[in-house]
Scaffold this motif. Structure first.
Motif, short mmCIF file in Angstrom:
data_model
loop_
_atom_site.label_atom_id
_atom_site.label_comp_id
_atom_site.label_asym_id
_atom_site.label_seq_id
_atom_site.Cartn_x
_atom_site.Cartn_y
_atom_site.Cartn_z
N PRO A 1 48.67 40.01 34.00
CA PRO A 1 47.51 40.88 33.78
C PRO A 1 47.88 42.36 33.87
CG PRO A 1 46.91 39.06 35.19
CD PRO A 1 48.42 39.01 35.04
N ALA B 1 43.24 40.06 32.27
CA ALA B 1 44.01 38.96 31.68
C ALA B 1 43.49 38.85 30.24
CB ALA B 1 43.78 37.66 32.45
N VAL C 1 39.49 40.37 35.63
CA VAL C 1 39.63 39.29 36.60
C VAL C 1 39.83 39.80 38.03
CG1 VAL C 1 40.47 37.67 34.87
CG2 VAL C 1 42.12 39.05 36.17
N VAL D 1 39.50 39.45 43.52
CA VAL D 1 40.16 38.77 42.41
C VAL D 1 39.40 37.47 42.17
CG1 VAL D 1 42.30 37.65 41.63
CG2 VAL D 1 42.41 39.79 42.93
N SER D 2 39.07 37.20 40.93
CA SER D 2 38.32 35.98 40.62
C SER D 2 39.13 34.76 41.07
CB SER D 2 37.98 35.90 39.13
OG SER D 2 39.15 35.76 38.37
N HIS E 1 42.21 33.33 39.30
CA HIS E 1 43.39 34.18 39.15
C HIS E 1 44.05 34.54 40.48
CE1 HIS E 1 43.04 34.76 34.81
NE2 HIS E 1 41.75 34.59 35.04
N ARG E 2 43.62 33.88 41.54
CA ARG E 2 44.23 34.14 42.85
C ARG E 2 45.59 33.46 42.94
NH1 ARG E 2 38.62 33.41 46.17
NH2 ARG E 2 37.70 35.31 45.31
N ARG F 1 48.45 34.95 42.40
CA ARG F 1 49.37 35.53 41.41
C ARG F 1 49.71 36.99 41.74
NH1 ARG F 1 46.20 33.32 36.03
NH2 ARG F 1 46.06 31.17 36.75
N LEU G 1 47.76 39.43 42.21
CA LEU G 1 46.88 40.44 41.60
C LEU G 1 46.24 41.35 42.65
CD1 LEU G 1 44.99 38.76 38.64
CD2 LEU G 1 46.70 40.56 38.59
#
Length: 172
Positions: free
Chosen positions: A4, A64, A69, A94-95, A98-99, A101, A103
């Motif tokens: 992302p 993303a 996200v 973070v949604s 998408h956790r 990773r 972010l």
């Protein structure tokens, strides 16, 4: 899948930002000072104006593809001569899909890099039960300087917050 992209949000991101923020406030009310009820009452135009706040009131987003996200914000709430050296890290989310990773780390790092040019201290409050967030912030150099008992009240339940700070001047 490409990593992302992290960038400052703009007023034309208001719809995506509002959608993600409302999801975060609904799903994790204990993690934010704002409430779902207050935020849902705000117009999309008010949200767009928030994203046009300049360098002392901004939000970074993780995209993303075309989908927002994750978010992390920076504000300098008190711009008086004696207090404008302090900024706040706010609205980190973070949604769920998408956790795991990194972010959250990348978003907070973006805020840290931005804040370093504008303030001496970057502060935040984080629920004491939010162990993953506390570990993340500590790994990025934040240290706890206090505890606010009953910082939030969510559905009749009090949430204590650890008060944390990152000191860019290195004075501890």
């Amino acid at each position: 899948m490409d990593a992302p992209i992290i960038r400052l949000l703009r007023p034309d991101d208001a719809g995506a930002y509002r959608t993600l923020r409302l999801q975060a406030l609904r799903d994790h009310p204990e993690a934010f000072g704002a409430s779902y009820e207050d935020e849902v009452a705000r117009s999309l135009d008010m949200t767009a104006r928030r994203l046009d706040g300049g360098p002392l009131n901004c939000v970074f987003g993780a995209f993303a593809g075309d989908d927002l996200v994750g978010t992390a914000g920076f504000i300098v709430p008190d711009r008086s001569a004696k207090s404008r050296h302090k900024g706040l890290l706010v609205g980190v989310h973070v949604s769920p899909a998408h956790r795991g990773r990194a972010l959250g780390r990348r978003l907070v790092a973006a805020v840290i890099d931005h804040a370093r040019a504008h303030v001496v201290l970057l502060q935040a409050g984080v629920g004491v039960a939010n162990t993953p967030a506390l570990r993340l912030y500590e790994s990025l150099g934040f240290r706890q300087y206090g505890l606010e008992d009953k910082a939030l009240r969510v559905d009749g339940v009090f949430v204590d917050e650890a008060l944390i700070v990152l000191d860019f001047a290195g004075d501890t």
